[in-house]
Design a protein around this motif. Structure first.
Motif, PDB file in Angstrom:
ATOM      1  N   PRO A 224       0.788  -1.239   0.000  1.00 54.37           N
ATOM      2  CA  PRO A 224       0.000   0.000   0.000  1.00 54.37           C
ATOM      3  C   PRO A 224       0.818   1.287   0.000  1.00 54.37           C
ATOM      4  CG  PRO A 224      -1.009  -1.620   1.443  1.00 54.37           C
ATOM      5  CD  PRO A 224       0.314  -2.197   1.029  1.00 54.37           C
ATOM      6  N   ILE A 225       2.113   1.229   0.348  1.00 53.14           N
ATOM      7  CA  ILE A 225       2.928   2.436   0.272  1.00 53.14           C
ATOM      8  C   ILE A 225       2.907   3.001  -1.142  1.00 53.14           C
ATOM      9  CG2 ILE A 225       5.045   1.133  -0.204  1.00 53.14           C
ATOM     10  CD1 ILE A 225       4.717   4.475   1.733  1.00 53.14           C
ATOM     11  N   ARG A 226       2.617   2.162  -2.128  1.00 50.29           N
ATOM     12  CA  ARG A 226       2.556   2.637  -3.513  1.00 50.29           C
ATOM     13  C   ARG A 226       1.488   3.708  -3.722  1.00 50.29           C
ATOM     14  NH1 ARG A 226       3.256  -3.560  -5.551  1.00 50.29           N
ATOM     15  NH2 ARG A 226       5.528  -3.517  -5.884  1.00 50.29           N
ATOM     16  N   ALA A 227       0.498   3.750  -2.823  1.00 47.28           N
ATOM     17  CA  ALA A 227      -0.548   4.774  -2.938  1.00 47.28           C
ATOM     18  C   ALA A 227       0.013   6.169  -2.716  1.00 47.28           C
ATOM     19  CB  ALA A 227      -1.662   4.495  -1.928  1.00 47.28           C
ATOM     20  N   ALA A 228       1.163   6.261  -2.044  1.00 42.88           N
ATOM     21  CA  ALA A 228       1.755   7.561  -1.743  1.00 42.88           C
ATOM     22  C   ALA A 228       2.847   7.953  -2.725  1.00 42.88           C
ATOM     23  CB  ALA A 228       2.335   7.546  -0.329  1.00 42.88           C
ATOM     24  N   ILE A 229       3.167   7.072  -3.663  1.00 42.38           N
ATOM     25  CA  ILE A 229       4.253   7.319  -4.612  1.00 42.38           C
ATOM     26  C   ILE A 229       3.677   7.841  -5.927  1.00 42.38           C
ATOM     27  CG2 ILE A 229       6.138   6.266  -5.914  1.00 42.38           C
ATOM     28  CD1 ILE A 229       6.315   4.141  -3.708  1.00 42.38           C
ATOM     29  N   GLY A 230       4.197   8.949  -6.381  1.00 48.13           N
ATOM     30  CA  GLY A 230       3.794   9.452  -7.692  1.00 48.13           C
ATOM     31  C   GLY A 230       2.515  10.248  -7.715  1.00 48.13           C
ATOM     32  N   ILE A 231       1.973  10.615  -6.537  1.00 49.36           N
ATOM     33  CA  ILE A 231       0.775  11.458  -6.531  1.00 49.36           C
ATOM     34  C   ILE A 231       1.191  12.912  -6.325  1.00 49.36           C
ATOM     35  CG2 ILE A 231      -0.711   9.614  -5.699  1.00 49.36           C
ATOM     36  CD1 ILE A 231      -0.571  10.859  -2.930  1.00 49.36           C
ATOM     37  N   GLY A 232       0.385  13.816  -6.805  1.00 50.72           N
ATOM     38  CA  GLY A 232       0.681  15.230  -6.634  1.00 50.72           C
ATOM     39  C   GLY A 232       1.795  15.706  -7.553  1.00 50.72           C
ATOM     40  N   ILE A 233       2.144  16.962  -7.397  1.00 57.24           N
ATOM     41  CA  ILE A 233       3.154  17.591  -8.239  1.00 57.24           C
ATOM     42  C   ILE A 233       4.555  17.324  -7.713  1.00 57.24           C
ATOM     43  CG2 ILE A 233       4.009  19.806  -9.113  1.00 57.24           C
ATOM     44  CD1 ILE A 233       1.121  20.831  -8.958  1.00 57.24           C
ATOM     45  N   GLU A 234       4.712  17.398  -6.399  1.00 65.26           N
ATOM     46  CA  GLU A 234       6.033  17.273  -5.794  1.00 65.26           C
ATOM     47  C   GLU A 234       6.393  15.804  -5.567  1.00 65.26           C
ATOM     48  OE1 GLU A 234       8.072  19.751  -5.232  1.00 65.26           O
ATOM     49  OE2 GLU A 234       6.646  21.275  -5.875  1.00 65.26           O
ATOM     50  N   PRO A 235       7.646  15.424  -5.828  1.00 67.47           N
ATOM     51  CA  PRO A 235       8.068  14.055  -5.502  1.00 67.47           C
ATOM     52  C   PRO A 235       8.068  13.839  -4.002  1.00 67.47           C
ATOM     53  CG  PRO A 235       9.955  15.389  -6.154  1.00 67.47           C
ATOM     54  CD  PRO A 235       8.730  16.222  -6.432  1.00 67.47           C
ATOM     55  N   MET A 236       7.873  12.615  -3.588  1.00 66.77           N
ATOM     56  CA  MET A 236       7.903  12.281  -2.176  1.00 66.77           C
ATOM     57  C   MET A 236       9.344  12.291  -1.685  1.00 66.77           C
ATOM     58  SD  MET A 236       6.115   9.090  -0.186  1.00 66.77           S
ATOM     59  CE  MET A 236       6.988   7.810  -1.095  1.00 66.77           C
ATOM     60  N   ARG A 237       9.590  12.968  -0.582  1.00 69.03           N
ATOM     61  CA  ARG A 237      10.936  13.020  -0.001  1.00 69.03           C
ATOM     62  C   ARG A 237      11.072  11.874   0.999  1.00 69.03           C
ATOM     63  NH1 ARG A 237      14.039  17.434  -0.679  1.00 69.03           N
ATOM     64  NH2 ARG A 237      14.895  17.440   1.432  1.00 69.03           N
ATOM     65  N   VAL A 238      12.045  11.035   0.767  1.00 69.60           N
ATOM     66  CA  VAL A 238      12.239   9.826   1.585  1.00 69.60           C
ATOM     67  C   VAL A 238      13.520   9.987   2.392  1.00 69.60           C
ATOM     68  CG1 VAL A 238      12.377   7.320   1.586  1.00 69.60           C
ATOM     69  CG2 VAL A 238      11.152   8.497  -0.261  1.00 69.60           C
ATOM     70  N   HIS A 239      13.371  10.038   3.711  1.00 68.10           N
ATOM     71  CA  HIS A 239      14.530  10.114   4.609  1.00 68.10           C
ATOM     72  C   HIS A 239      14.854   8.722   5.108  1.00 68.10           C
ATOM     73  CE1 HIS A 239      14.943  14.531   5.132  1.00 68.10           C
ATOM     74  NE2 HIS A 239      13.651  14.535   4.843  1.00 68.10           N
ATOM     75  N   TRP A 240      16.095   8.274   4.853  1.00 70.61           N
ATOM     76  CA  TRP A 240      16.495   6.913   5.257  1.00 70.61           C
ATOM     77  C   TRP A 240      17.839   6.933   5.955  1.00 70.61           C
ATOM     78  CZ3 TRP A 240      20.767   3.828   4.050  1.00 70.61           C
ATOM     79  CH2 TRP A 240      20.664   2.480   4.449  1.00 70.61           C
ATOM     80  N   CYS A 241      17.961   6.075   6.963  1.00 72.96           N
ATOM     81  CA  CYS A 241      19.268   5.760   7.529  1.00 72.96           C
ATOM     82  C   CYS A 241      19.240   4.294   7.956  1.00 72.96           C
ATOM     83  CB  CYS A 241      19.675   6.682   8.672  1.00 72.96           C
ATOM     84  SG  CYS A 241      18.880   6.335  10.245  1.00 72.96           S
ATOM     85  N   ALA A 242      20.388   3.732   8.095  1.00 72.94           N
ATOM     86  CA  ALA A 242      20.491   2.310   8.443  1.00 72.94           C
ATOM     87  C   ALA A 242      19.979   2.047   9.855  1.00 72.94           C
ATOM     88  CB  ALA A 242      21.939   1.855   8.311  1.00 72.94           C
TER      89      ALA A 242
END
Length: 242
Positions: A224-242
């Motif tokens: 379901p995270i795919r529902a948040a990818i590619g919507i709207g004008i702005e790309p989704m900002r993904v903050h990741w660390c190990a």
């Protein structure tokens, strides 16, 4: 072994941090920047937050940012169907990590004392439809690919994915990651689409791998995270660390 670099994808901005401390600082800076821009342009701002102990330090950090908090509304991405005073409530976590330190103009809980689940969802939808579009929604993701309370395999998932309302009730009975609280109120894809920016907070190699899988497919029911990818004008900002 160092993980392979994240592939380029126009739908996301991948921000990789060297350690948990810089991860928290980066998230808080992003939130502060988005709120400041919204206040400068519109004179007010609204943001939607997820629960969980992982983002709490970022909330605590942004709470002391020099913003006019009296013009900021805080809402929720999702909530378990339990008392807002319960220790497992997202409302309580947001209160303790942010609201106790920043005097916001308004807080929008999803569970309303004295209302049924259906009545609480209705109240949340009425409020959301009359509220300003959220300038940012802060999201998490489980190892199963769920975000908000959109759990793969839940009996209500198809209905919630198809809803045209900002919020919906969802029964996640049988989904192990829902724990002891299968009944939820969750932001829908339609609700997500009404946010200008989305921040996704990820920790650990397992979630990085799950997110890579999500980028490579389009079945929202599977991840379901795919529902948040590619919507709207702005790309989704993904903050990741190990």
């Amino acid at each position: 072994m160092k993980p392979a670099p994240m592939k380029r994808d126009s739908r996301i901005e991948w921000i990789e941090h060297r350690d948990p401390e810089s991860w928290v600082h980066g998230i808080a800076r992003d939130m502060e920047r988005m709120l400041a821009v919204e206040l400068a342009i519109r004179g007010r701002a609204r943001m939607l937050l997820s629960g969980g102990t992982t983002p709490a330090p970022a909330y605590a950090q942004v709470a002391v940012a020099p913003l006019d908090w009296s013009r900021i509304t805080v809402g929720l991405v999702d909530e378990r169907w339990l008392s807002p005073q319960d220790s497992a409530s997202n409302s309580r976590l947001i209160r303790e990590s942010l609201l106790d330190h920043a005097e916001v103009g308004r807080f929008e809980p999803l569970v309303r004392e004295g209302l049924t689940l259906a009545e609480s969802v209705h109240a949340a939808n009425v409020e959301a439809r009359h509220a300003d579009e959220a300038c940012v929604a802060v999201l998490g993701m489980g190892n199963d690919g769920h975000t908000a309370s959109l759990f793969p395999g839940s009996i209500d998932l198809d209905r919630v994915l198809a809803s045209d309302q900002p919020y919906a009730a969802l029964d996640a009975s049988g989904c192990a990651v829902a724990g002891d609280w299968p009944l939820r109120i969750t932001l829908t894809p339609a609700g997500l689409a009404r946010t200008r920016h989305r921040l996704l907070l990820l920790r650990g190699e397992t979630k990085r791998e799950v997110f890579l899988r999500a980028l490579d497919g389009d079945d929202v029911r599977e991840l379901p995270i795919r529902a948040a990818i590619g919507i709207g004008i702005e790309p989704m900002r993904v903050h990741w660390c190990a």
